[in-house]
Design a protein around this motif. Structure first.
Motif, PDB file in Angstrom:
ATOM      1  N   PRO A  75       1.231  -0.867   0.081  1.00  0.00           N
ATOM      2  CA  PRO A  75       0.353   0.125   0.173  1.00  0.00           C
ATOM      3  C   PRO A  75       0.412   0.807  -0.208  1.00  0.00           C
ATOM      4  O   PRO A  75       0.432   2.108  -0.914  1.00  0.00           O
ATOM      5  CB  PRO A  75      -0.798  -0.404   0.805  1.00  0.00           C
ATOM      6  N   ARG A  76       2.146   1.409   0.580  1.00  0.00           N
ATOM      7  CA  ARG A  76       2.945   2.734   0.186  1.00  0.00           C
ATOM      8  C   ARG A  76       3.436   2.805  -0.560  1.00  0.00           C
ATOM      9  O   ARG A  76       3.443   4.029  -1.061  1.00  0.00           O
ATOM     10  CB  ARG A  76       3.582   2.490   2.081  1.00  0.00           C
ATOM     11  N   THR A  77       3.768   2.122  -1.077  1.00  0.00           N
ATOM     12  CA  THR A  77       4.140   2.186  -2.842  1.00  0.00           C
ATOM     13  C   THR A  77       3.382   2.026  -3.467  1.00  0.00           C
ATOM     14  O   THR A  77       3.482   3.334  -4.507  1.00  0.00           O
ATOM     15  CB  THR A  77       5.406   0.198  -2.891  1.00  0.00           C
ATOM     16  N   LEU A  78       1.830   2.088  -3.707  1.00  0.00           N
ATOM     17  CA  LEU A  78       1.190   1.826  -4.681  1.00  0.00           C
ATOM     18  C   LEU A  78       0.867   3.400  -4.092  1.00  0.00           C
ATOM     19  O   LEU A  78       0.785   4.148  -4.547  1.00  0.00           O
ATOM     20  CB  LEU A  78      -0.033   1.598  -4.716  1.00  0.00           C
ATOM     21  N   ASP A  79       0.814   3.714  -2.927  1.00  0.00           N
ATOM     22  CA  ASP A  79       0.387   5.346  -2.561  1.00  0.00           C
ATOM     23  C   ASP A  79       1.689   6.492  -3.501  1.00  0.00           C
ATOM     24  O   ASP A  79       0.935   7.745  -3.739  1.00  0.00           O
ATOM     25  CB  ASP A  79       0.038   5.633  -0.782  1.00  0.00           C
ATOM     26  N   LEU A  80       2.487   5.809  -3.212  1.00  0.00           N
ATOM     27  CA  LEU A  80       3.988   6.528  -3.990  1.00  0.00           C
ATOM     28  C   LEU A  80       3.352   6.903  -5.441  1.00  0.00           C
ATOM     29  O   LEU A  80       3.460   8.152  -6.159  1.00  0.00           O
ATOM     30  CB  LEU A  80       5.422   6.456  -3.359  1.00  0.00           C
ATOM     31  N   PHE A  81       2.880   5.611  -6.016  1.00  0.00           N
ATOM     32  CA  PHE A  81       2.819   5.500  -7.309  1.00  0.00           C
ATOM     33  C   PHE A  81       1.961   6.337  -7.844  1.00  0.00           C
ATOM     34  O   PHE A  81       1.694   6.904  -8.526  1.00  0.00           O
ATOM     35  CB  PHE A  81       2.615   4.501  -8.319  1.00  0.00           C
ATOM     36  N   ALA A  82       0.686   6.741  -7.072  1.00  0.00           N
ATOM     37  CA  ALA A  82      -0.622   7.044  -7.591  1.00  0.00           C
ATOM     38  C   ALA A  82      -0.121   8.566  -6.895  1.00  0.00           C
ATOM     39  O   ALA A  82      -0.876   9.503  -7.935  1.00  0.00           O
ATOM     40  CB  ALA A  82      -2.212   6.811  -6.593  1.00  0.00           C
ATOM     41  N   GLU A  83       0.424   9.298  -5.749  1.00  0.00           N
ATOM     42  CA  GLU A  83       0.818  10.271  -5.550  1.00  0.00           C
ATOM     43  C   GLU A  83       1.486  11.429  -6.916  1.00  0.00           C
ATOM     44  O   GLU A  83       1.831  12.129  -7.318  1.00  0.00           O
ATOM     45  CB  GLU A  83       2.003  10.766  -4.896  1.00  0.00           C
ATOM     46  N   THR A  84       2.868  10.322  -7.645  1.00  0.00           N
ATOM     47  CA  THR A  84       3.646  10.789  -8.461  1.00  0.00           C
ATOM     48  C   THR A  84       2.796  10.513  -9.808  1.00  0.00           C
ATOM     49  O   THR A  84       3.832  10.282 -10.645  1.00  0.00           O
ATOM     50  CB  THR A  84       5.135  10.363  -7.915  1.00  0.00           C
ATOM     51  N   GLN A  85       2.160   9.978  -9.885  1.00  0.00           N
ATOM     52  CA  GLN A  85       0.799   9.550 -11.336  1.00  0.00           C
ATOM     53  C   GLN A  85       2.422   8.214 -12.060  1.00  0.00           C
ATOM     54  O   GLN A  85       2.008   8.861 -12.928  1.00  0.00           O
ATOM     55  CB  GLN A  85       1.348  10.696 -11.996  1.00  0.00           C
ATOM     56  N   THR A  86       2.635   7.741 -11.531  1.00  0.00           N
ATOM     57  CA  THR A  86       3.979   6.356 -11.955  1.00  0.00           C
ATOM     58  C   THR A  86       2.996   5.479 -12.213  1.00  0.00           C
ATOM     59  O   THR A  86       2.088   4.469 -10.585  1.00  0.00           O
ATOM     60  CB  THR A  86       5.246   5.614 -10.841  1.00  0.00           C
ATOM     61  N   THR A  87       2.786   4.900 -13.308  1.00  0.00           N
ATOM     62  CA  THR A  87       1.614   3.994 -14.120  1.00  0.00           C
ATOM     63  C   THR A  87       2.473   1.900 -13.588  1.00  0.00           C
ATOM     64  O   THR A  87       4.163   2.310 -13.536  1.00  0.00           O
ATOM     65  CB  THR A  87       1.286   4.185 -15.285  1.00  0.00           C
ATOM     66  N   VAL A  88       2.676   1.388 -13.615  1.00  0.00           N
ATOM     67  CA  VAL A  88       2.209  -0.266 -13.034  1.00  0.00           C
ATOM     68  C   VAL A  88       2.155  -1.247 -13.894  1.00  0.00           C
ATOM     69  O   VAL A  88       1.152  -0.975 -13.935  1.00  0.00           O
ATOM     70  CB  VAL A  88       1.917  -0.606 -11.387  1.00  0.00           C
TER      71      VAL A  88
END
Lengths: 440, 61
Positions: free
Chosen positions: A131-144
């Motif tokens: 969850p923490r990594t995904l929150d970071l990706f959401a914040e920085t608009q980084t797609t997975v």
């Protein structure tokens, strides 16, 4: 190290990209190896199971000084051109980089680089998503994008850990965390699967559909004329082509399909459009890889050919060399030109502008270097012809094979598809008056 | 084996392409083809997010 430049660097007026003057060889993607190790051990891995041995001497993860230099070079390059480029975090497993370093880099890049022109994406095995990594990706608009080959019995054919244990459950857990995240719609870009030619495409496609992936893509297994891809009997055999034929038939029969990139690109090329990925179509493709020690290298897939195939002789490093200087080098221009097939058969082939000669790594032989057709040539041919047949079946008859009798033509000079289907959609009103009866 | 001469060739070739044909109702309504035709139509007319990707990756849309 200073780059011995061969040309002036300038912004191409049409594309807005920095290129060596007159070369048109732009930078499309920067691949950042945040980690040079992986927490799983896939049997087909082109990094650790291929010809390359250089990874053993690399730092396991990017250090602060290199991360800072990478960010500086990316922002510097973006400031010198109008057009954007893609940034991909890769490994090994990129999420092996400590969270703090990852967060600092992504936040700094995103503050300076807008997501519309500078998409940042992560290719991961999914096992370390939390969850923490995904929150970071959401914040920085980084797609997975998550690598998974299909249901457990298919995924277990190649994607095991270092002790030979299944990684399926851990990957599935990561995907479910993605699906459950509030920003899932923008976070989760899709799945990437390596084709196992002996496995039914129906089982893989059905599994991925049920998984609710927003898009799929499939990779041909690595191989060349000296080391045939797994499951491929010989150069003339078409195991992978037949697999893709079954896949497109499933896809086109699906009442609620999600995009399948490898098929979409092929269809669009047949319609006169462009591919979005390298290795198909007639567009050149510019990629630089940055290793964990900061070394700037060529397309990392080349390392499947021979040890060191992806290394520039200058051994440039982001701590001392800017990306524009690398772009101005003859070595970069030559590496970007590798997409253009050189063998006579390819240059005369009527399907060249769709298959593009395939990726250079598939053309390799020790005897002739890259001067061969793709080891997947026959697979490409049967698949593309099937796509054309299916398009004809839907009444789209703009594309017909014809001889390309000018083997010395410029790769970009004249498309094989002189009158693609797309001509009728140039202007729907105009097209209505242009339509002529089909005489074929 | 010299693979350079072993590229599969079609049964027949034509030097020119046939006239265009309007899309059938089936292609216009097909969810995949309709989307892809639209993407091709807008390739050079609409400024879209940069979306060229490395082969090992799939950003999707």
């Amino acid at each position: 190290m200073t780059v011995s430049t061969t040309a002036t660097i300038e912004v191409d007026s049409a594309s807005g990209h920095l290129c060596a003057a007159g070369s048109g060889k732009r930078l499309d993607t920067v691949l950042i190896k945040t980690s040079s190790r992986c927490n799983i051990d896939c049997s087909y891995c082109y990094v650790y199971r291929g010809q390359d041995t250089k990874w053993r001497g690399l730092p396991k993860r990017m250090r602060h000084i290199v991360l800072d230099a990478v960010q500086h070079r990316l922002i510097e390059h973006a400031g010198r051109q109008r057009a954007g480029f893609a940034i991909v975090l890769h490994g090994g497993e990129p999420l092996l980089l400590e969270f703090g370093r990852l967060a600092a880099m992504l936040r700094n890049l995103r503050v300076r680089l807008c997501p519309e022109r500078y998409p940042i994406s992560v290719q991961t095995n999914g096992t370390l998503l939390n969850p923490r990594t995904l929150d970071l990706f959401a914040e920085t608009q980084t797609t997975v994008s998550v690598s998974i080959d299909g249901p457990k019995e298919v995924n277990d054919l190649g994607r095991l850990d270092h002790r030979g244990r299944s990684t399926f459950a851990m990957t599935l857990r990561g995907i479910h965390r993605l699906l459950d995240h509030p920003a899932c719609n923008t976070l989760f870009s899709g799945t990437l699967s390596v084709i196992q030619p002996n496995v039914s495409p129906a089982s893989v496609y059905g599994f991925l559909r049920r998984l609710r992936t927003p898009s799929m893509d499939f990779l041909l297994q690595d191989g060349n004329h000296d080391r045939l891809p797994p499951g491929k009997k010989n150069f003339e055999s078409t195991e992978y082509g037949q697999w893709l034929i079954k896949l497109i038939d499933l896809y086109l029969a699906d009442p609620a399909p999600v995009p399948v990139r490898i098929i979409d690109d092929t269809i669009k090329l047949c319609l006169g459009g462009s591919s979005q990925k390298e290795g198909r179509g007639k567009d050149a493709y510019g990629i630089l890889t940055i290793e964990t020690d900061g070394e700037i290298r060529k397309n990392d897939t080349l390392r499947t050919s021979f040890d060191g195939a992806d290394i520039f002789s200058g051994r440039w490093n982001v701590t001392s060399t800017d990306l524009a200087s690398v772009l101005s080098s003859q070595e970069y221009i030559d590496s970007a030109d590798m997409q253009i097939p050189t063998c006579d058969g390819c240059r005369r082939c009527q399907l060249l502008d769709v298959c593009g000669g395939g990726m250079p790594l598939y053309r390799w032989s020790a005897e002739r270097s890259y001067d061969n057709p793709s080891v997947y040539c026959h697979d490409h041919a049967v698949f593309i012809r099937h796509v054309i047949d299916r398009l004809h079946g839907f009444g789209l008859k703009g594309f017909t094979e014809h001889a390309n009798d000018s083997p010395n033509r410029s790769f970009r000079a004249r498309p094989v598809i002189d009158r693609p289907v797309v001509s009728w959609i140039r202007s729907e009103a105009d097209c209505q008056s242009e339509v002529q009866p089909n005489v074929s | 084996m010299d693979h350079r001469t072993a590229i599969p060739q079609p049964a027949s070739k034509t030097d020119s392409l046939p006239p265009m044909e309007t899309p059938s109702a089936s292609s216009a309504k097909h969810p995949v083809l309709a989307r892809l035709l639209d993407e091709v139509r807008n390739e050079n007319r609409v400024e879209v997010a940069y979306d060229r990707v490395h082969n090992r990756h799939n950003r999707g849309r």
